[in-house]
Design an enzyme around this catalytic site. Sequence first.
Site, PDB file in Angstrom:
ATOM      1  N   SER A 153       4.407 -12.059  -8.174  1.00 34.61           N
ATOM      2  CA  SER A 153       5.371 -12.411  -9.220  1.00 34.61           C
ATOM      3  C   SER A 153       6.617 -11.538  -9.100  1.00 34.61           C
ATOM      4  O   SER A 153       7.294 -11.575  -8.073  1.00 34.61           O
ATOM      5  CB  SER A 153       4.698 -12.284 -10.591  1.00 34.61           C
ATOM      6  N   GLU A 263       3.938 -20.625 -12.428  1.00 34.72           N
ATOM      7  CA  GLU A 263       3.548 -20.934 -11.059  1.00 34.72           C
ATOM      8  C   GLU A 263       4.353 -22.115 -10.518  1.00 34.72           C
ATOM      9  O   GLU A 263       4.707 -22.147  -9.329  1.00 34.72           O
ATOM     10  CB  GLU A 263       2.053 -21.208 -10.973  1.00 34.72           C
ATOM     11  N   HIS A 294      -0.541 -18.818 -12.429  1.00 34.38           N
ATOM     12  CA  HIS A 294       0.081 -17.503 -12.244  1.00 34.38           C
ATOM     13  C   HIS A 294      -0.878 -16.436 -12.778  1.00 34.38           C
ATOM     14  O   HIS A 294      -0.705 -15.929 -13.890  1.00 34.38           O
ATOM     15  CB  HIS A 294       1.397 -17.503 -13.032  1.00 34.38           C
TER      16      HIS A 294
END
Length: 588
Positions: A153, A263, A294
């Site tokens: 991330s 995501e 995510h």
Amino acid sequence: MTAALLGPALTVPTPAQAAVASVQRVEWLTDRRVALTVFSPAMNTPIQVQMLLARDWHARPDAAFPMMLMLDGLRAQDDENGWTKDADAEGFYADKNVNVVLPVGGQSSFYSDWLEPNNGRVYKWETFLTKELPPVLERDWRTTDVRGVQGLSMGGTAAMNLAGRNPGLMKYVASYSGLLTTTTLGMPQAIEFAVRDAGGFESSAMWGPPGSPEWAAHDPYLLAEKLKGVSMYVSSGSGLAGSHDQAGEIPLLSENWAGTGLEILSRLSTQNFVTKLEKLAIPVQANYRPAGTHSWPYWDFEMRQSWPQAAAALGTEPGGAQCAAGGAIGSVVQVANWLGGCVTGEYAAGAGVVQDFMNGRVFHSAATGTHAVGGRIGGTYAGIGGAASPLGLPTGDEHGLPDGRGRMQTFEGGSIYWTPQTGAQVVRGAFLEEWGRQGFEGGPAGYPLAAEARTPSRDGAVQAFEHGTMFHSAATGAHRVEGFILDKYAQLGFENSPLGFPVSGELPLKDFGRATRFEGGTIYWSPLSGAFAVRPGPLADAWAAQGFENGRLGYPVSDEFTVPGGVQQNFQTGFIVVRDGRSEVHGV
């Protein structure tokens, strides 16, 4: 006793050293996991950096190893990096020959140099990670200049930026669910929302307002050409519910709505980034997973999947250890299954041999037997030099103590004691003998709080315990000073004061009073008088003639001080003045 002291040194940068990063503190969490406190001149603050040491760290003490820098996500915490807190980087890299470097902290920072302080933080992470930290690791922690960086991330974005903005710094870079286009339509606003939501930060303090040059300077898409020659790995899920997601009410979607949206955003930006690399004919390994949100389980998976490529780029073997445990060591391992698999063969350790395992080490010699050492006790033992230290080889197994609170293990030259509150500390020599005479952890001193340390100006040593501090010199032996008497001793300057080292423990006196004798005097304390020192000489002789604290003057209520023509000391019911060597006793 003081010839070979144990424990890490604590160094605090002086103003002249402020421009140079330095290690202020070292804490060995296990035999191959270390927490370094590194002072960052750029941020003017200490930063915790944890290291997972290479598989052969102990077996090959002269070797240096490549570095893998692992960057955390947007909600990075100040206690531990997410790669060990929320994923199993420690277990995965246990049999890999790479030094894994895990910076702790940096919430919402994108690991960049911010334009201005914000939310109480001065963020200069890029300077720290690219200029300040590497020389420290190369000089003191056997790390080469062959480096890789990977992150999830926010950390994936930062990994690409660090590699692209610092050509030649990294051989390998990986982004798992990173945002790899930071200036495309809507992306600055998404980043602003994210950093504000994660910790109350303002993205304008980071890179200025959207459209400013710093945004473009921190966009992996725009830096793509600078990544030529770097081995790259990128991945993202689709946002659909995968094997690690809890299915929601809508088919194919997870109940983790935020993870789904992030995501999808990562997928789009990663695809755009890869398209740009393809146009530039720059190779990249791209993995678009058919499902996944995510979240950490998917990033842990990508860490494992990307390792063969990372190993090739860093010049280390991709496979794990090729070893087996046999003989006396193998017998211990069959019982101590917590050790996990071996990661090295046997190698020399002092007068014996040792073999490293996933979660600890096993030592053997004919004289001491075969014993496993692990956990915090194993970390402290490794940190002081293991079998080559004054402790020598282990002579017993780690075991719990009668109070149910602590654990300990014996070695040829002393013992290591551990509790959750005090950590793992070595006790040996005269300190161990005196502590044992008082009842070890069950006695008045409690557990040790720190390693022994050399007294700075005189030939002696000191070790802190929960209830007092022990001081030792060859002339005086080891004695514990505690409570208000210890406070007074500290105020006077410890062993550097005219009192010198203690020559007794604390002695009981009348009216709940206490006294501790020193080379150069005695500190007396009572609840009504407080703690004060009486030093040898005519004044002390005059007080002694009155019967000390039992006489008409009672306890001292001041230290000795100068008066015209002499010195004076006050007591509960009078005072004594000495002029020209003659004492005058005054009652009140």
